[in-house]
Design a protein around this motif. Structure first.
Motif: not given
Length: 243
Positions: A143-153
């Motif tokens: 949940q840190q501001p620098g984290a990157v999250h991906i949703c890939s279809i």
């Protein structure tokens, strides 16, 4: 399967999240297929012009009541650079999700979506086929501001569903050895389409991932396997400034 529904139906079936304790607890092992009854959702939403903040706040208002529901596992929001939002949501069962749809706060939210969304909400529903989490990272790290999250279809080309599925599963084990990987979850829809939820400690870690030979190999062949390869990148939206 990609479900492009009228706004009412789509949003009833697509209020989601990721990265809660369950996102880390459901880890059977690198690349190991799993069988369970959870309902896993990735939903893509584009706000109307001038409505980005209103959409964000409306979705955030659902976090607290949703998290208190029986059968809720995960509900998290992520914002893209253009103001679009994607959600990753996990429920214990279809029955729990259907009860969720009947809650007054969900019905109220749905009644207001026509003023918030540009077009339809795109919701994807799948069963987990691989779930990996890095034990050295916590929910707070994700949940840190620098984290990157991906949703890939990923929608396979005709006759390529199994090959695409195996290609994605083959990435799980080497990905789980990388520095900075937090979560790598792969889901399969009823029609053989797939979607992924990933979390990385930083953009630098993700960029290093993209340079790995096995990722370059997959990128070189994905066009022949998938007729749609839509990758969304977002930042975690905290439920409150102190979250």
């Amino acid at each position: 399967m990609t479900l492009l529904r009228p706004i009412f139906a789509a949003l009833v079936l697509a209020l989601t999240s990721a990265i809660q304790p369950a996102a880390f607890a459901q880890s059977p092992g690198a690349g190991q297929a799993t069988q369970d009854k959870t309902v896993n959702i990735c939903a893509l939403m584009k706000p109307k012009q001038g409505q980005a903040d209103a959409l964000r706040q409306s979705l955030l208002a659902l976090v607290t009541p949703t998290s208190s529901e029986e059968g809720h596992i995960s509900y998290n929001l992520f914002e893209e650079n253009n103001g679009s939002i994607f959600l990753h949501e996990v429920w214990r069962s279809q029955e729990d999700l259907e009860r969720h749809f009947q809650k007054p706060y969900i019905k109220d939210f749905v009644s207001r979506t026509s003023t918030l969304l540009d077009g339809e909400n795109e919701a994807h529903f799948g069963r987990v086929i691989s779930s990996l989490s890095n034990a050295k990272f916590s929910e707070r790290d994700a949940q840190q501001p620098g984290a990157v999250h991906i949703c890939s279809i990923k929608r396979p080309r005709p006759g390529k569903a199994d090959e695409l599925r195996q290609a994605l599963l083959s990435l799980a084990q080497p990905t789980s050895q990388e520095e900075g990987y937090i979560t790598y979850n792969l889901y399969e829809e009823k029609d053989g389409s797939l979607f992924l939820y990933e979390a990385w400690r930083s953009r630098a870690d993700l960029d290093a991932h993209f340079q790995k030979p096995y990722i370059k190999d997959f990128q070189a062949k994905v066009g022949a396997l998938a007729e749609r390869n839509d990758v969304r990148f977002g930042k975690y939206i905290p439920a409150s400034p102190a979250h």
